[in-house]
Each structure stands twice: as C-alpha cells, then as structure tokens.
Enzyme design. Structure first.
Site, PDB file in Angstrom:
ATOM      1  N   CYS A   2      15.119 -23.252 -17.746  1.00 12.67           N
ATOM      2  CA  CYS A   2      13.919 -24.746 -17.055  1.00 12.67           C
ATOM      3  C   CYS A   2      12.912 -25.053 -16.891  1.00 12.67           C
ATOM      4  CB  CYS A   2      14.201 -25.187 -15.885  1.00 12.67           C
ATOM      5  SG  CYS A   2      16.673 -25.389 -16.419  1.00 12.67           S
ATOM      6  N   ARG A  27      10.133 -20.753 -23.283  1.00 15.88           N
ATOM      7  CA  ARG A  27      11.307 -20.533 -21.902  1.00 15.88           C
ATOM      8  C   ARG A  27      12.859 -20.815 -22.355  1.00 15.88           C
ATOM      9  NH1 ARG A  27       7.971 -21.768 -16.959  1.00 15.88           N
ATOM     10  NH2 ARG A  27      10.312 -21.632 -15.393  1.00 15.88           N
ATOM     11  N   TRP A  74      17.729 -25.286 -18.916  1.00 15.94           N
ATOM     12  CA  TRP A  74      18.407 -24.165 -19.163  1.00 15.94           C
ATOM     13  C   TRP A  74      19.473 -24.177 -19.129  1.00 15.94           C
ATOM     14  CZ3 TRP A  74      19.856 -19.226 -17.410  1.00 15.94           C
ATOM     15  CH2 TRP A  74      20.887 -18.239 -18.355  1.00 15.94           C
ATOM     16  N   ASN A  99      13.849 -26.687 -11.621  1.00 14.25           N
ATOM     17  CA  ASN A  99      13.893 -25.505 -12.055  1.00 14.25           C
ATOM     18  C   ASN A  99      14.195 -24.931 -11.360  1.00 14.25           C
ATOM     19  OD1 ASN A  99      13.608 -22.524 -13.461  1.00 14.25           O
ATOM     20  ND2 ASN A  99      11.716 -23.504 -12.908  1.00 14.25           N
ATOM     21  N   GLY A 100      15.424 -24.010 -11.004  1.00 15.78           N
ATOM     22  CA  GLY A 100      16.130 -23.227  -9.854  1.00 15.78           C
ATOM     23  C   GLY A 100      17.466 -23.564  -9.728  1.00 15.78           C
ATOM     24  N   GLU A 481       8.726   7.650 -22.868  1.00 13.44           N
ATOM     25  CA  GLU A 481       8.339   6.137 -23.320  1.00 13.44           C
ATOM     26  C   GLU A 481       6.914   6.933 -23.589  1.00 13.44           C
ATOM     27  OE1 GLU A 481       8.835   3.816 -24.650  1.00 13.44           O
ATOM     28  OE2 GLU A 481       6.938   2.569 -24.242  1.00 13.44           O
ATOM     29  N   LYS A 485       4.571   6.498 -26.878  1.00 13.22           N
ATOM     30  CA  LYS A 485       3.071   5.990 -26.855  1.00 13.22           C
ATOM     31  C   LYS A 485       1.990   6.887 -27.245  1.00 13.22           C
ATOM     32  CE  LYS A 485       4.480   2.419 -26.119  1.00 13.22           C
ATOM     33  NZ  LYS A 485       5.417   1.776 -25.686  1.00 13.22           N
ATOM     34  N   GLU A 488       2.515   6.460 -31.137  1.00  9.54           N
ATOM     35  CA  GLU A 488       2.131   5.989 -31.895  1.00  9.54           C
ATOM     36  C   GLU A 488       0.227   5.251 -31.856  1.00  9.54           C
ATOM     37  OE1 GLU A 488       4.438   2.713 -28.918  1.00  9.54           O
ATOM     38  OE2 GLU A 488       4.294   2.274 -31.818  1.00  9.54           O
ATOM     39  N   HIS A 504      15.048  26.454 -22.759  1.00  9.27           N
ATOM     40  CA  HIS A 504      15.866  26.934 -24.122  1.00  9.27           C
ATOM     41  C   HIS A 504      15.046  26.206 -25.262  1.00  9.27           C
ATOM     42  CE1 HIS A 504      19.070  26.684 -21.011  1.00  9.27           C
ATOM     43  NE2 HIS A 504      18.770  25.493 -19.963  1.00  9.27           N
ATOM     44  N   LYS A 603       5.215  -5.205 -35.638  1.00  9.07           N
ATOM     45  CA  LYS A 603       5.969  -5.478 -34.306  1.00  9.07           C
ATOM     46  C   LYS A 603       7.093  -6.140 -34.382  1.00  9.07           C
ATOM     47  CE  LYS A 603       5.274  -7.035 -29.738  1.00  9.07           C
ATOM     48  NZ  LYS A 603       5.002  -5.362 -28.713  1.00  9.07           N
TER      49      LYS A 603
HETATM   50  O1  M6R Z   1      11.842  -6.097 -30.629  1.00  9.02           O
HETATM   51  P1  M6R Z   1      12.221  -5.025 -30.168  1.00  9.02           P
HETATM   52  O2  M6R Z   1      12.333  -4.557 -28.506  1.00  9.02           O
HETATM   53  O3  M6R Z   1      13.955  -4.937 -30.169  1.00  9.02           O
HETATM   54  O4  M6R Z   1      12.045  -3.343 -30.049  1.00  9.02           O
HETATM   55  C1  M6R Z   1      11.959  -2.717 -30.841  1.00  9.02           C
HETATM   56  C2  M6R Z   1      11.250  -1.379 -30.909  1.00  9.02           C
HETATM   57  O5  M6R Z   1      10.727  -1.700 -32.713  1.00  9.02           O
HETATM   58  C3  M6R Z   1      10.095  -0.977 -30.558  1.00  9.02           C
HETATM   59  O6  M6R Z   1      10.341  -1.279 -28.769  1.00  9.02           O
HETATM   60  C4  M6R Z   1       8.867  -0.229 -31.034  1.00  9.02           C
HETATM   61  O7  M6R Z   1       9.422   1.218 -30.320  1.00  9.02           O
HETATM   62  C5  M6R Z   1       7.726  -0.638 -29.780  1.00  9.02           C
HETATM   63  N1  M6R Z   1       6.826  -1.240 -30.540  1.00  9.02           N
HETATM   64  C6  M6R Z   1       6.564   0.738 -29.537  1.00  9.02           C
HETATM   65  O8  M6R Z   1       5.858   0.487 -28.688  1.00  9.02           O
END
Ligand code: M6R
Length: 608
Positions: A2, A27, A74, A99-100, A481, A485, A488, A504, A603
């Site tokens: 909300c 939101r 919402w 809201n809440g 993760e 990072k 990429e 292994h 993105k």
């Molecule tokens: O929008 P999403 O979270 O579904 O995207 C999934 C992946 O494409 C996304 O997490 C991608 O691995 C990241 N940009 C990596 O930093």
C-alpha cells in the site's frame, strides 16, 4: 504494498494527491482512492485497478478542497474491490488511509460490531476508523482519539486521518511502516515514500516508530510514543539521491553496494513488528498455503539462483521440509516430478527473466501455490504468481546484482520464518531470528568500513586470470555468488567449490597463479575448512580469507585475512556477501572494465 499520500494546503490538493499516487505505483497495488474535505463535507472516490482509473473518475467528478488523503491498496485483508479500497470512513465525518497490517483486527471488529458499528469492507483498516470515531464520541479530540486508538492496535502501520470538525488538520502516525512528512511553504504533506512528494517539496521530516504528528498548512507538531512533544529534524533531499543517478559514486554498482543498509530497512519495513513476523505481508491467502506446504521447489537464474541455494539450507534446517533448487533454464525443459503439495518459489530481481517465467508457467497448475520474490511489483512474475513478496530494493541499474541479492536473502529469511511458524519453528527461535534481522541495517553499515582494506586486497588480483572461491554449508552459495560477481565484471575466470570438494579435482589447478578466496563458516565446519586451506598453501596457492570476528585464522605469509565485525551467525550469508561484492568491484576498476555494463551481458534477460 500500500501507499499513502496526504496534503494540507491553501490550494486544491487533488492533483497533488494523484501525482503522489502515480509515483507510488512502483510499490504494487490493486486499487486506488482519495478523500478530500471541502466546505464541511468529505468527498471520496475509489476505483479498482490503476491510478489512471481514479484520475479519470476525478475528471468526471472533481474533488475540490485543500485537505485530503489518498491511497493505493495492495490487498491483504479482503479481495481487491472498490468497497475494500481506501480511504475508509466511519460515518460521514472521518476518513482514514492505512499502510500495514492490524494483526488484532478480528477481536477489535467483534467488539465494535457489538457496540453497533456496521462494517462496509473486509479490511483491517475499517477497525481504525470506527475506533477513532468511538473515541471522538467519548469526548476526546482527534489527537487524543488517535493516541487511544494506537494503544489498541497490534501490528505495523502508517496512518493518515482527516475529520470534518478539524478542517485545518491532517493527523498521521507510524509504527513499523514507512511514512515521511513533506515540509512545504504554507502547505505540508505526508507519504509512504519521499519520491511521491518530490514535485511539491524537497524537505522531509522522518517520523520515528510510535510518533503521532499533526499537520496544519503552516505548522507541524510531533509527539513521540510516550506522548511527549518531539523534535524531528528536517532534511533536504539531494536530487543526486534519485535512484537513476550515480550521485557522488563512480559507478552504479558501488552506489548500490552502499545503498544496502537502507535497502535492508526497506525490505523489513511492514514485515516485522514487536519481535515477530507479520505473515499477512505475503498476502491474504498465505497462511492457508503455508499450512499445507510439504516441500518447496525454488527456481531462478544467476544471482537469484544463488539466493535460492542459501534458502535451501535455511528451509531444511529451520522448517524441516524438503527444499529443491534448480536453475530455471534446466527446470523448464525437463519432465519434473512435483508432488501436489509443493510451493513453487520463484526468485527474480526483474520479474521478467524468460526462463524463470517459463518455468513458472510450465508447472503452476501442478503445485499447491506459487510465490514470487521479486523487486519489480508490476512484473510478469508477480502478476502470474499466487503470492508475492517484494524486495523493495529500488531500481538496480548496475548489471551485476548486489542489493537485489541481499534483499532477496532477507525476503527468503522472512519466508522461511513464515513457513517455519506453520511447521513447528518455536516462538523463541522466531524472536531470535527477527532480532537478528533488525540488526542488519547497522551491521551492513559497519561492513562498508571494510571498503579500504578490501580495495588494498584487490591489487593482488589485477594481473590474475583465474580465481577459486571456497565455502562450506550456507556459505557455499555465497562463494558461488562471489565467483559470479568477479567473473562478470572483471572477466577473470572464477569458479566456486564447496571446500570439501577441493581434493576431488580442483586442487590440481592450485599454484601461485591461482588466488583462492575463502568465506570461513562459523559452525562446526571451520576446522575442516582450515584443513582445506592448508592444502592450498602447501601447493603455493595464495589465500584470501573472510572470517568472523571470533575466528582463529591469522594472517601470515601468503594468507590474507579480513575479519568481519561481530554479528549473529544466522546473518552470515548476507554479511559475507558484501565484502565479496566490494572485492569484485575494486578488481574490475583496477582492470578498467565497464563495471556497470559488462560486455555481453544484459540487466534483464527476457529472451532465452
Ligand atoms: O532478474 P533476475 O533476478 O531474474 O535475473 C537473473 C540473472 O540474469 C541475474 O541474477 C544475473 O545473474 C545477475 N545480473 C548477475 O549479477
């Protein structure tokens, strides 16, 4: 979630309220409404659907007047409908937006009904309107009535109230849900998010939990939770804080890393109160679903998949039901076996990732329910799922996900608690977990102080072509993760392994050209990890260890150690992520890559 907007001014406020609602559309909501006081009458308009439907109704039936409140709803209590849309009224004289969640609305409703109050909606909010009216009938003024009413409410809320007998006053209160006062010149405003008010002011006053405020056009008075007059500072919004601008930061990624303390607050707001979780934050149907779930299937891609991997550890340990996790691009193309009482949990920052959407569509008719954890309210994933929980991280511009990941982890911890509560998680454990979550904003702020030492550490990677990340248990996905990072944005080839897998196979790769980054667990696994690290050192590998403050791992030749501040162990996956984000960022800067838009990546991956 909300959204609230309110205004008191010497000019008509309907346009200001509508624009504010438009700015809160992000939101997520299902209906919108507005009440404006004009010459002793409150005129109210409510519409199901978009704010534009309300704007169209205002064209047909203008709402003049300089005092008004507006709302995007919402649904949590009662379906999306015009009757359930806010503002809610008691009689003709009093209107409320909320809201809440009012957790104890059922006994309050019964009490009020016994006293003759007739309810016209299924919402928890209408209880507030009638409670206020009852106090007013008892001879209290509006502020005292609000204070007495708040004393009866359990849960999290932000409120806006107007009354025909006080045509120059807008009352507001908050506890656990966001609310900001916009300070104008000869006019004042309230909203759930300052973004709603930027067209009319850039000066804001932030209320604290339990505050009540009375706004007049040229005066604002605040009382704290104890009823004492309180001073709340007015701060000026720097336009550079706008989420689509980098401000003082060199890259969006760094800005988004630094936003994480605030994001932690945003994802928790309205979801926890008085030391426990507000289950209704998942939507009205959630309780019944969580009761029946016998296993969870998580599906996601990339960073979101890693968040899902962390959740598997939490769900199996704290809820005690099986949890499977799979990347969506695999899941969607195989004949998966899913028992009927499965909760399908999709995770996505964008809510538009093609593989994740396809996975949802492929099995949604075969499971008990679908739950989307997502950062974009109106996205396809949210629209097509039965339940949703927004991560409230704000727009993430850098292609490399940072704040989206940590906010997903918090949302997943909330989900685990919600599920656990229905499957035997004790009240004490829930309180302990919630108390830990409440520490997150401050804790991430402290972690940012490691930026300098991590920047220094990054120099060791600038000339490297490969890196190995090691983790164990719940920190294994965090290591994954970290590796994602680094690869990429710096284009350094990086792989993550559960530390126990080292001998292994990957140990064959270790030499002085292969830096090894380890996130050290704080459970019984530490000694085992230390043994793995010895194996690396024995082969000339250089070690970079992120450890808890109380861990006995010392720096020595070829072993670099950064200790994190003291923190509850349950927060390790969130806390250990931030230093790894900073490490990849600084390595990428040293390598001169395009940090925010790394080559070949997008993105939002809306195609296969
Ligand atoms: O929008 P999403 O979270 O579904 O995207 C999934 C992946 O494409 C996304 O997490 C991608 O691995 C990241 N940009 C990596 O930093």
């Amino acid at each position: 979630m909300c959204g609230i907007v309110g205004a008191i001014a010497a000019r008509p406020v309907a346009g200001i309220l509508l624009e504010g609602l438009r700015r809160l559309e992000y939101r997520g909501y299902d209906s919108a409404g507005m009440a404006v006081l004009d010459q002793g009458t409150i005129n109210r308009l409510r519409r199901i659907g978009k704010v534009q439907a309300l704007a169209d109704a205002c064209e047909q039936q203008p709402l003049p007047g300089g005092l008004g409140i507006a709302h995007t709803r919402w649904a949590t209590h009662g379906k999306p409908s015009e009757q359930n849309a806010h503002p809610h009224m008691s009689g003709e004289g009093l209107a409320v937006v909320h809201n809440g969640i009012i957790e104890n609305f059922e006994p309050l409703k019964q009490e009020l009904q016994q006293q003759g109050y007739v309810f016209t909606s299924e919402t928890d909010t209408e209880v507030v309107a009638h409670l206020l009216d009852r106090e007013l009938q008892g001879g209290f003024d509006l502020r005292a009535a609000l204070r007495n009413t708040l004393a009866r409410l359990a849960g999290a809320f932000a409120l806006g109230v107007i009354h025909v007998d006080q045509p120059h006053q807008l009352l507001t209160a908050r506890k656990g849900s966001p609310l900001v006062i916009g300070v104008g010149i000869g006019e004042n405003f309230i909203a759930s998010d300052q973004l709603a008010l930027l067209p009319v002011t850039d000066r804001f006053m932030y209320l604290e939990d339990g505050d009540i405020a009375l706004l007049e056009a040229d005066h604002i008075q605040v009382w704290d939770a104890q009823g004492q007059v309180a001073e709340r500072a007015v701060t000026t919004f720097e336009r550079s804080q706008g989420s689509a601008e980098k401000g003082e930061f060199r890259h969006f990624m760094l800005k988004e890393i630094y936003e994480q303390p605030r994001v932690m607050q945003a994802v928790l707001e309205g979801r926890i109160a008085s030391g426990h979780l507000l289950e209704q934050a998942f939507g009205a149907a959630a309780g019944a679903v969580f009761d029946q779930v016998k296993q969870v299937q998580i599906v996601a891609c990339g960073t979101s998949f890693h968040a899902g991997m962390v959740a598997k550890y939490w769900i199996e340990e704290w809820v005690g039901i099986p949890c499977m996790v799979e990347v969506a691009s695999e899941f969607r193309y195989r004949p998966v076996v899913l028992p009927r009482d499965t909760l399908l949990l999709t995770l996505s920052q964008s809510g538009e990732t093609a593989d994740t959407l396809a996975a949802l569509r492929a099995v949604q008719d075969r499971v008990l329910a679908t739950l989307a954890i997502c950062n974009v309210p109106g996205s396809s994933l949210v629209r097509e799922s039965d339940l949703s929980l927004m991560t409230n991280a704000g727009p993430e511009i850098g292609v490399a996900s940072t704040k989206a990941f940590t906010s997903q982890l918090v949302a997943l911890m909330l989900t685990t608690i919600a599920l656990g509560r229905r499957h035997g998680l004790s009240g004490e454990r829930e309180t302990e977990l919630v108390a830990a979550l409440e520490q997150l904003p401050g804790l991430l702020q402290q972690l940012l102080a490691l930026d300098g030492p991590i920047e220094e550490m990054s120099a060791h990677f600038a000339e490297k072509h490969h890196a190995l990340f090691l983790g164990r248990n719940v920190l294994y996905p965090v290591a994954m993760e970290g590796a994602l990072k680094l690869k990429e944005i710096s284009y350094i080839h990086a792989e993550a392994y559960p530390a126990g897998e080292l001998k292994h196979g990957p140990l064959a790769l270790v030499d002085k050209e292969m830096p090894v980054i380890a996130v050290a667990p704080r459970n019984g696994m530490l000694d085992k990890l230390k043994a793995n690290l010895q194996e690396v050192r024995a082969r000339g590998g250089e070690l970079f260890v992120f450890a808890g403050c109380d861990q006995s791992i010392q720096a020595q030749e070829g072993v670099h150690v950064i200790h994190l501040p003291a923190l509850p162990a349950v927060l390790d996956p969130i806390a250990f992520t931030l230093p790894l984000q900073l490490l990849s960022y600084h390595v990428a800067v040293l390598k001169g890559t395009d940090v925010d838009q790394p080559r070949n990546l997008a993105k939002s991956v809306t195609v296969e």
